[in-house]
Design an enzyme around this catalytic site. Structure first.
Site, PDB file in Angstrom:
ATOM      1  CB  ALA A   1      -0.963  -0.007   1.193  1.00 12.53           C
ATOM      2  CG  LEU A   2       4.442   0.445  -2.097  1.00 17.62           C
ATOM      3  CD1 LEU A   2       5.379   0.221  -3.284  1.00 17.62           C
ATOM      4  CD2 LEU A   2       5.179   0.194  -0.793  1.00 17.62           C
TER       5      LEU A   2
ATOM      6  CG  HIS B   1       5.999   2.741   1.649  1.00 12.94           C
ATOM      7  ND1 HIS B   1       4.637   2.912   1.630  1.00 12.94           N
ATOM      8  CD2 HIS B   1       6.262   2.001   2.751  1.00 12.94           C
ATOM      9  CE1 HIS B   1       4.108   2.316   2.671  1.00 12.94           C
ATOM     10  NE2 HIS B   1       5.061   1.755   3.373  1.00 12.94           N
TER      11      HIS B   1
ATOM     12  N   GLY C   1      12.239   4.135   7.665  1.00 10.62           N
ATOM     13  CA  GLY C   1      11.738   5.481   7.949  1.00 10.62           C
ATOM     14  C   GLY C   1      11.833   5.806   9.435  1.00 10.62           C
TER      15      GLY C   1
ATOM     16  CE  LYS D   1       3.729   6.847  10.501  1.00  6.37           C
ATOM     17  NZ  LYS D   1       3.604   5.427  10.510  1.00  6.37           N
TER      18      LYS D   1
HETATM   19  P1  AMP Z   1       5.454  -0.290   6.384  1.00 15.32           P
HETATM   20  O1  AMP Z   1       5.030  -0.658   4.992  1.00 15.32           O
HETATM   21  O2  AMP Z   1       4.466   0.516   7.135  1.00 15.32           O
HETATM   22  O3  AMP Z   1       5.988  -1.475   7.143  1.00 15.32           O
HETATM   23  O4  AMP Z   1       6.704   0.688   6.201  1.00 15.32           O
HETATM   24  C1  AMP Z   1       7.821   0.322   5.464  1.00 15.32           C
HETATM   25  C2  AMP Z   1       8.910   1.346   5.669  1.00 15.32           C
HETATM   26  O5  AMP Z   1       8.465   2.626   5.243  1.00 15.32           O
HETATM   27  C3  AMP Z   1       9.334   1.496   7.142  1.00 15.32           C
HETATM   28  O6  AMP Z   1      10.743   1.653   7.210  1.00 15.32           O
HETATM   29  C4  AMP Z   1       8.616   2.754   7.551  1.00 15.32           C
HETATM   30  O7  AMP Z   1       9.245   3.438   8.616  1.00 15.32           O
HETATM   31  C5  AMP Z   1       8.708   3.566   6.275  1.00 15.32           C
HETATM   32  N1  AMP Z   1       7.692   4.615   6.272  1.00 15.32           N
HETATM   33  C6  AMP Z   1       6.343   4.463   6.459  1.00 15.32           C
HETATM   34  N2  AMP Z   1       5.735   5.670   6.454  1.00 15.32           N
HETATM   35  C7  AMP Z   1       6.707   6.598   6.261  1.00 15.32           C
HETATM   36  C8  AMP Z   1       6.722   8.023   6.162  1.00 15.32           C
HETATM   37  N3  AMP Z   1       5.611   8.733   6.279  1.00 15.32           N
HETATM   38  N4  AMP Z   1       7.906   8.639   5.964  1.00 15.32           N
HETATM   39  C9  AMP Z   1       9.056   7.924   5.867  1.00 15.32           C
HETATM   40  N5  AMP Z   1       9.109   6.579   5.950  1.00 15.32           N
HETATM   41  C10 AMP Z   1       7.961   5.927   6.141  1.00 15.32           C
END
Ligand code: AMP
Length: 281
Positions: A32-33, A37, A147, A149
């Site tokens: 759900a990029l 991401h 991230g 985040k």
């Molecule tokens: P996820 O798909 O939520 O597991 O996230 C995958 C990667 O994307 C992780 O390293 C998160 O920290 C990063 N990420 C998610 N949202 C953000 C954002 N708003 N800004 C920067 N990195 C993000």
């Protein structure tokens, strides 16, 4: 962009890439990029010859079955976005491929796993570490991009690579936000337009905390944040903590550390959002 679904294929393909002397940058995701991401992909493209993104909704890091079930899955549009960024390889395994048998690995990350996300989502970081270690062993990247985040996750992954001498450099990347300050998240899709507007209070609060940090005491600031969210009819504060940037130890006074971060988790209806701001470093 090459798309591979099995560990064997990915290992074989990446062995060839490495044998050509190319460096591999890796961005693990649950799909759900969004722009958050994609910013990691862009950073990885800058610093490596070959970029791998993984999309895998990791069942063992969910401590709530309903949350796992409803997690957004949008593989076709994700593939389009990755192609546009010129990502070189997408690794998209099934749960059976990653866990042919239940994985009972138990990590002990000590105190950093006992506060905030670790406290409110027991077992979550164990599940994250299980999948990230597996993915590192499959992809064998030179660098992996995460991230800020998910700040606590970053601390845990640093510890994982240190504890197990995993030969990968962890590269932290800035938080990407919506125009109104809301940190981008796959979970934002579940918010209505009005909820998205209200959710801007999270970053507004963090910015206010940063301005007041060092002037007001930590307990005064924490109380004011709790009071602010109490006033909201739609939002419920789960935690707000001011902690050491490295140990994640909750602080009582500003003099306890020179490197300090404020972290927050808030529910809007059933949607859980996290965010943070570095106060001193
Ligand atoms: P996820 O798909 O939520 O597991 O996230 C995958 C990667 O994307 C992780 O390293 C998160 O920290 C990063 N990420 C998610 N949202 C953000 C954002 N708003 N800004 C920067 N990195 C993000």
């Amino acid at each position: 962009m090459k798309i591979l679904n099995t560990i064997k294929e990915a290992r074989g393909y990446l062995n060839e890439i490495r044998s050509k002397g190319l460096s591999i940058g890796f961005v693990p995701t649950m799909g759900a990029l969004h722009e958050g991401h994609l910013s990691l992909i862009r950073e990885a493209k800058k610093e490596n010859d070959f970029v791998v993104c993984s999309i895998f909704v990791n069942p063992v890091q969910f401590n709530n079955e309903a949350d796992l079930k409803k997690y957004p899955r949008e593989i076709e549009s994700d593939i389009k976005k990755l192609k546009k960024e010129k990502c070189d390889l997408l690794f998209h395994p099934s749960a059976e491929e990653m866990y042919p048998e239940p994985d009972n690995t138990k990590f002990d990350f000590g105190d950093p796993d006992k506060v905030m996300e670790g406290k409110f989502r027991p077992g979550h970081f164990n599940g994250v570490a299980v999948v990230v270690k597996k993915l590192f062993e499959i992809i064998e990247p030179a660098r992996a991009y995460f991230g800020l985040k998910d700040y606590q996750q970053l601390v845990i992954i640093h510890k994982l690579t240190k504890d197990y001498n995993l030969p990968v450099e962890i590269v932290p990347c800035p938080i990407i936000r919506e125009e109104n300050g809301l940190a981008m998240s796959s979970r934002n899709e579940f918010l209505s337009e009005s909820e998205k507007k209200q959710a801007s209070l999270i970053y507004l609060t963090l910015k206010r905390v940063k301005i007041q940090s060092g002037f007001a005491t930590i307990s005064e600031l924490k109380e004011s944040v709790f009071r602010q969210f109490k006033k909201s009819k739609t939002m419920k504060l789960e935690y707000f903590e001011i902690v050491d940037l490295y140990s994640l130890k909750p602080l009582r006074t500003w003099t306890e550390s020179n490197n300090i971060i404020a972290c927050i988790a808030v529910y809007i209806g059933k949607v859980r959002l996290i965010d943070n701001i570095i106060l001193f470093s």
